[in-house]
Motif scaffolding. Structure first.
Motif, PDB file in Angstrom:
ATOM      1  N   SER A  17       0.808  -1.213   0.000  1.00 12.06           N
ATOM      2  CA  SER A  17       0.000   0.000   0.000  1.00 12.06           C
ATOM      3  C   SER A  17       0.847   1.272   0.000  1.00 12.06           C
ATOM      4  CB  SER A  17      -0.941  -0.001   1.206  1.00 12.06           C
ATOM      5  OG  SER A  17      -0.219  -0.077   2.403  1.00 12.06           O
ATOM      6  N   LYS A  18       2.046   1.229   0.623  1.00 11.26           N
ATOM      7  CA  LYS A  18       2.893   2.417   0.661  1.00 11.26           C
ATOM      8  C   LYS A  18       3.419   2.747  -0.734  1.00 11.26           C
ATOM      9  CE  LYS A  18       4.380   2.078   5.487  1.00 11.26           C
ATOM     10  NZ  LYS A  18       5.534   1.939   6.397  1.00 11.26           N
ATOM     11  N   LYS A  21       0.508   3.931  -2.823  1.00  7.79           N
ATOM     12  CA  LYS A  21       0.085   5.294  -2.497  1.00  7.79           C
ATOM     13  C   LYS A  21       0.998   6.317  -3.144  1.00  7.79           C
ATOM     14  CE  LYS A  21      -1.176   8.258   1.394  1.00  7.79           C
ATOM     15  NZ  LYS A  21      -1.269   8.349   2.882  1.00  7.79           N
ATOM     16  N   SER A  25      -0.403   8.411  -6.270  1.00  4.60           N
ATOM     17  CA  SER A  25      -0.509   9.857  -6.078  1.00  4.60           C
ATOM     18  C   SER A  25       0.210  10.601  -7.193  1.00  4.60           C
ATOM     19  CB  SER A  25       0.067  10.245  -4.715  1.00  4.60           C
ATOM     20  OG  SER A  25      -0.044  11.635  -4.501  1.00  4.60           O
ATOM     21  N   HIS A  73     -14.156   5.251   1.145  1.00  4.78           N
ATOM     22  CA  HIS A  73     -13.157   5.120   2.195  1.00  4.78           C
ATOM     23  C   HIS A  73     -12.108   6.216   2.014  1.00  4.78           C
ATOM     24  CE1 HIS A  73      -9.960   3.443   4.706  1.00  4.78           C
ATOM     25  NE2 HIS A  73     -10.905   2.703   5.290  1.00  4.78           N
ATOM     26  N   LYS A  74     -11.561   6.700   3.106  1.00  5.02           N
ATOM     27  CA  LYS A  74     -10.609   7.811   3.055  1.00  5.02           C
ATOM     28  C   LYS A  74      -9.355   7.474   2.252  1.00  5.02           C
ATOM     29  CE  LYS A  74      -8.485   6.725   7.555  1.00  5.02           C
ATOM     30  NZ  LYS A  74      -8.247   7.233   8.942  1.00  5.02           N
ATOM     31  N   LYS A  75      -9.044   6.181   2.104  1.00  2.47           N
ATOM     32  CA  LYS A  75      -7.876   5.797   1.323  1.00  2.47           C
ATOM     33  C   LYS A  75      -8.078   6.037  -0.172  1.00  2.47           C
ATOM     34  CE  LYS A  75      -5.913   2.460   4.560  1.00  2.47           C
ATOM     35  NZ  LYS A  75      -5.431   1.078   4.759  1.00  2.47           N
ATOM     36  N   ASP A  76      -9.324   6.323  -0.570  1.00  2.00           N
ATOM     37  CA  ASP A  76      -9.603   6.606  -1.978  1.00  2.00           C
ATOM     38  C   ASP A  76      -9.750   8.099  -2.242  1.00  2.00           C
ATOM     39  OD1 ASP A  76      -9.462   4.412  -3.688  1.00  2.00           O
ATOM     40  OD2 ASP A  76     -11.324   3.578  -2.901  1.00  2.00           O
ATOM     41  N   LYS A  99     -13.406   6.947   8.951  1.00  2.00           N
ATOM     42  CA  LYS A  99     -12.795   6.160   7.881  1.00  2.00           C
ATOM     43  C   LYS A  99     -13.296   6.522   6.484  1.00  2.00           C
ATOM     44  CE  LYS A  99     -11.859   2.096  10.760  1.00  2.00           C
ATOM     45  NZ  LYS A  99     -12.048   0.633  10.904  1.00  2.00           N
ATOM     46  N   ILE A 284      -8.162   2.100  -4.349  1.00  2.00           N
ATOM     47  CA  ILE A 284      -7.561   1.083  -3.494  1.00  2.00           C
ATOM     48  C   ILE A 284      -7.856  -0.321  -4.010  1.00  2.00           C
ATOM     49  CG2 ILE A 284      -9.501   0.831  -1.893  1.00  2.00           C
ATOM     50  CD1 ILE A 284      -5.777   1.106  -0.912  1.00  2.00           C
ATOM     51  N   ARG A 324      -7.371  -5.065   4.000  1.00  2.27           N
ATOM     52  CA  ARG A 324      -6.522  -3.964   3.557  1.00  2.27           C
ATOM     53  C   ARG A 324      -7.052  -2.638   4.082  1.00  2.27           C
ATOM     54  NH1 ARG A 324      -5.441  -5.300  -1.500  1.00  2.27           N
ATOM     55  NH2 ARG A 324      -3.258  -5.693  -1.028  1.00  2.27           N
ATOM     56  N   ILE A 325      -8.346  -2.490   4.144  1.00  4.97           N
ATOM     57  CA  ILE A 325      -8.968  -1.262   4.618  1.00  4.97           C
ATOM     58  C   ILE A 325      -9.492  -1.526   6.027  1.00  4.97           C
ATOM     59  CG2 ILE A 325     -10.767   0.435   4.239  1.00  4.97           C
ATOM     60  CD1 ILE A 325     -10.667  -0.229   1.288  1.00  4.97           C
TER      61      ILE A 325
END
Length: 326
Positions: A17-18, A21, A25, A73-76, A99, A284, A324-325
């Motif tokens: 995920s790092k 990301k 990005s 989700h905040k990861k998106d 979240k 994600i 993952r989330i």
């Protein structure tokens, strides 16, 4: 880049995920979503809301708010920014919960841009009916009809047929409500980018591991690709079978839902995976697809029939989807 739109992850190894990301990005700085991708995603994740609440400060006693909303989700966040950009940059992205984040569009001027998009690139799930009714409500508001009691009743009649309908309080307050007729939607997929957007929103990539006495390592591994929707979209889900050339439709354990499922490995390997490499999913969920493809390669190489390969697959499975989330 295809037709001036770029939605591919070519050249990126989605290891964790790092890395995802950072790469994603950077990639988003140059991405431009295909408008049909945006519509497909909105068919899965957006909402058209007609809010009518008591307000003693207003002459009619009721305030009206029309809202187009996408909650993720905040990861998106990066994906939501891309969608906002594709819809004309309107609305605001804000925190929805610990979240989740939301894109909310509420001004009449901004909602007209939303309408322009969906008129040109139509929704095709039964959510399109909510959209048509939402458009009717927007016209009433644009013409100031919401400032009269007659106009409020007309809006209530529309709201009664949108989403979950009226709350008990509104039913009591407006006993003479006659719900407007809800349009019947019978649209077909017009562009493959719609399907990649819809899968980004609603698709699920599963690694299924079951015990097996006939297998030397005691387990059998299979891949499943699945899309679950309300049963009102059964016809649309069934159309995926002919569009993708594989899969089947099955009723969900929830009687009000159904599944489009692809389990046959050759179909996944030769049809689903190549399709989604050409028309990329984003967000994600791209990590889940990357893991899904990685397991697919292990299966092709027969690694799933070995203890070492099974352990590797178990490790991948543990980091996918809800794991993952969190």
């Amino acid at each position: 880049m295809r037709d001036s739109y770029s939605v591919k992850f070519s050249g990126f190894k989605l290891v964790n995920s790092k890395i995802f990301k950072r790469n994603y990005s950077d990639l988003c700085q140059s991405l431009k979503l295909h408008p049909y991708y945006v519509t497909g995603f909105c068919d899965g994740e957006s909402s058209f809301i007609i809010s009518i609440r008591p307000n003693s400060k207003i002459k009619t006693g009721w305030s009206v708010e029309l809202i187009f909303e996408i909650c993720l989700h905040k990861k998106d966040l990066e994906l939501l920014k891309l969608i906002q950009q594709a819809l004309g940059g309107v609305g605001n992205i804000s925190k929805h919960s610990d979240k989740s984040i939301q894109l909310k569009v509420g001004s009449v001027k901004d909602l007209e841009l939303i309408v322009n998009h969906f008129d040109k690139y139509p929704l095709i799930t039964q959510k399109c009916a909510d959209y048509f009714l939402f458009k009717q409500a927007l016209e009433l508001v644009k013409n100031k009809k919401h400032l009269t009691l007659e106009g409020i009743q007309n809006l209530i009649n529309i709201k009664a047929s949108v989403n979950l309908g009226l709350s008990d309080k509104l039913k009591v307050a407006f006993p003479n409500t006659v719900p407007v007729s809800r349009p019947l939607i019978n649209e077909e997929i017009k562009d493959s980018n719609w399907l990649s957007g819809f899968i980004s929103a609603e698709g699920c990539f599963l690694i299924v591991i079951n015990p097996s006495k006939s297998n030397k390592i005691g387990s059998v591994v299979s891949l499943w690709f699945q899309i679950t929707q309300h049963s009102r979209d059964e016809k649309l889900l069934k159309s995926f079978i002919s569009y993708l050339g594989c899969g089947r439709y099955t009723p969900h354990s929830n009687r009000n839902a159904g599944n489009f499922i692809v389990q046959k490995f050759s179909d996944l390997d030769e049809k689903i995976i190549p399709f989604l490499k050409k028309y990329s999913i984003l967000g994600i969920k791209a990590l889940d697809f990357s893991d899904f493809c990685e397991v697919g390669e292990l299966i092709k190489n027969k690694a799933h029939l070995t203890t070492t390969g099974l352990e590797q697959i178990l490790t991948i499975k543990k980091r996918m989807n809800n794991n993952r989330i969190n």
